[in-house]
Design a protein around this motif. Structure first.
Motif, PDB file in Angstrom:
ATOM      1  N   GLN A  47       0.799  -1.240   0.130  1.00 57.26           N
ATOM      2  CA  GLN A  47       0.041   0.099   0.045  1.00 57.26           C
ATOM      3  C   GLN A  47       1.111   1.198   0.006  1.00 57.26           C
ATOM      4  O   GLN A  47       0.516   2.204  -0.761  1.00 57.26           O
ATOM      5  N   GLU A  51       0.581   4.048  -2.990  1.00 57.83           N
ATOM      6  CA  GLU A  51       0.751   5.485  -2.531  1.00 57.83           C
ATOM      7  C   GLU A  51       1.609   6.254  -3.233  1.00 57.83           C
ATOM      8  O   GLU A  51       1.420   7.624  -3.555  1.00 57.83           O
ATOM      9  N   ARG A  52       2.900   6.128  -3.124  1.00 61.38           N
ATOM     10  CA  ARG A  52       4.075   6.771  -3.620  1.00 61.38           C
ATOM     11  C   ARG A  52       4.000   6.745  -5.323  1.00 61.38           C
ATOM     12  O   ARG A  52       4.372   7.693  -5.767  1.00 61.38           O
ATOM     13  N   GLY A 173       3.610   5.373   3.935  1.00 61.33           N
ATOM     14  CA  GLY A 173       2.293   5.974   4.012  1.00 61.33           C
ATOM     15  C   GLY A 173       1.222   4.713   4.098  1.00 61.33           C
ATOM     16  O   GLY A 173      -0.071   4.858   4.060  1.00 61.33           O
ATOM     17  N   THR A 175      -0.911   1.654   5.748  1.00 57.76           N
ATOM     18  CA  THR A 175      -2.028   1.631   7.095  1.00 57.76           C
ATOM     19  C   THR A 175      -1.465   0.508   7.810  1.00 57.76           C
ATOM     20  O   THR A 175      -1.653  -0.604   7.809  1.00 57.76           O
TER      21      THR A 175
END
Length: 218
Positions: A47, A51-52, A173, A175
């Motif tokens: 994840q 995100e990046r 980033g 979760t």
């Protein structure tokens, strides 16, 4: 060939169980993602990278799996059909499920998604491991390192790998939450619970009175 592996014995059972397990694994990942309550260490990393980079979660899962599989080469690990299928199928399923499953806000529903995802993940792991057609690339990395370094325990190697990817994923980033802890505590016992009935035996039971041998159910 290692890629064929155990397909000479009970191929229909093994193949159907393998792909059912991989599809269920992808579904379970999507459920945990939609819960927004925390992911397992590797998915925190996936994840974070997604995100990046702006890539889909499934695309990152496939890409990381392929890169991890390359690390098998110096470890002299040989992939099976299940290993290659693991790289591709799970990523495709998780993307398809996320596209069809809307985000949800009520905490009760998110908790239900998390619990269902963790239980389903345990069953899925037992299904594809029980088919005995090759471990996933991440599991194979762990066992390959242990095989090359006999003084290291599986628990130590797995802990180091998962803590590393968890930390990297969190920094990127991903979760991390109560679901991460719940997964860590529950996945081992759940897999152990589901594995015995799903493990396909390689042995053939002798038949009475000289009849043809019959493979045992299992």
């Amino acid at each position: 060939m290692a890629l064929i592996g155990n397909l000479r014995h009970r191929p229909l059972r093994r193949l159907s169980q393998l792909y059912l397990g991989l599809v269920l694994y992808g579904l379970s990942m999507a459920l945990m993602i939609r819960s927004h309550l925390g992911l397992d260490p590797w998915d925190v990393f996936h994840q974070g990278v997604a995100e990046r980079t702006g890539l889909s979660f499934g695309t990152v899962t496939i890409g990381v799996g392929a890169l991890v599989l390359l690390l098998w080469i110096p470890l002299r690990q040989r992939p099976g059909l299940g290993t290659v299928s693991n790289v591709v199928v799970i990523g495709l399923v998780v993307d398809a499920t996320l596209a069809l499953m809307p985000a949800t806000d009520p905490l009760g529903l998110r908790i239900a998604l998390l619990v269902t995802g963790i239980v389903a993940n345990g069953a899925a792991t037992a299904l594809y491991l029980g088919a005995r057609l090759g471990p996933g690339p991440r599991d194979g990395l762990m066992t390959g390192l242990v095989a090359r370094r006999p003084g290291l325990s599986v628990r130590l190697v797995r802990t180091v790998i998962e803590v590393t990817v968890l930390a990297l994923g969190w920094l990127l980033g991903g979760t991390v939450g109560v679901g991460t802890v719940a997964y860590a505590l529950a996945i081992g016992p759940l897999t152990q619970l589901f594995l015995p009935p799903f493990t396909v035996s390689d042995t053939v039971a002798p038949a009475p009175d000289g009849a043809a041998p019959v493979a045992p159910v299992g």
